[in-house]
Design a protein around this motif. Structure first.
Motif: not given
Length: 213
Positions: A123-138
């Motif tokens: 947490d604190g910048g890693y999971l959040e950014t990777y989740a955002a990238a995955a959402k873009v792809i999905e």
């Protein structure tokens, strides 16, 4: 035979994918990275190196000439921007098969004490950014596969099992060789796991945290 573009080709898993593809297949590789001097190729007849920035749509478009499959081994705080640039470039060229490396925990799918520990670590910048990238792809129209590895080891082993997006994540670790093998399987069978987000772990590694931590 397929023409494969590897974005982030200097990454550890990407190098393992490169080696396995050259050994086991007749695919051709285009290796894309920020600093081309960092990478040495072993088979000039089957490999092309392109220097570029994975947030620059024009750079990616130039690398996509003749490509069938894109495998993205990208990382960093700007991974959402890299995802947006990759999708924009693929849409522009008309290529739709994408294999994308992400991380476990982006859907809060890791249960129990290991899930709590994973949040504490990421947490604190890693999971959040990777989740955002995955959402873009999905949210795209691409034939994507998102790969969510467990915590990565350098163990000299290929042993893994998979879970799907809505399944509880299993295990705590997986070898980089295992993830590379899964990527190569998808390249060899582009129809597999299309529009799936796949968790990948080594069997029988349940616990409160990975054994090497």
């Amino acid at each position: 035979m397929s023409n494969v573009l590897i974005l982030g080709a200097n990454g550890n898993i990407a190098k393992l994918v490169e080696k396995q593809i050259l050994t086991e297949t007749d695919h051709h590789l285009t290796l894309f990275l920020r600093n081309a001097k960092r990478l040495s190729i072993s088979d000039p007849s089957r490999e092309t190196v392109i220097e570029g920035d994975a947030t620059d749509v024009r750079s990616i478009v130039a690398a996509l000439d003749g490509i069938d499959i894109v495998y993205a081994n990208l990382a960093g705080k700007n991974i959402e921007d890299e995802a947006k640039a990759t999708l924009a470039a693929m849409d522009q060229v008309g290529i739709d098969r994408l294999i994308w490396i992400s991380t476990l925990g982006i859907y809060d799918e890791v249960p129990g004490n290991f899930g709590k520990w994973n949040h504490q670590q990421l947490d604190g910048g890693y999971l959040e950014t990777y989740a955002a990238a995955a959402k873009v792809i999905e949210n795209s129209g691409l034939k994507y596969t998102i790969i969510r590895p467990a915590w990565l080891s350098n163990d000299d082993i290929v042993s893994y099992e998979t879970t799907q997006r809505d399944d509880p994540f299993k295990g705590t670790k997986v070898s980089r060789k295992s993830i590379a093998d899964f990527v190569v399987r998808l390249i060899n069978d582009p129809s597999a796991q299309v529009r799936h987000s796949v968790g990948v772990n080594q069997p029988n590694t349940d616990g409160d945290k990975p054994s090497f931590m």
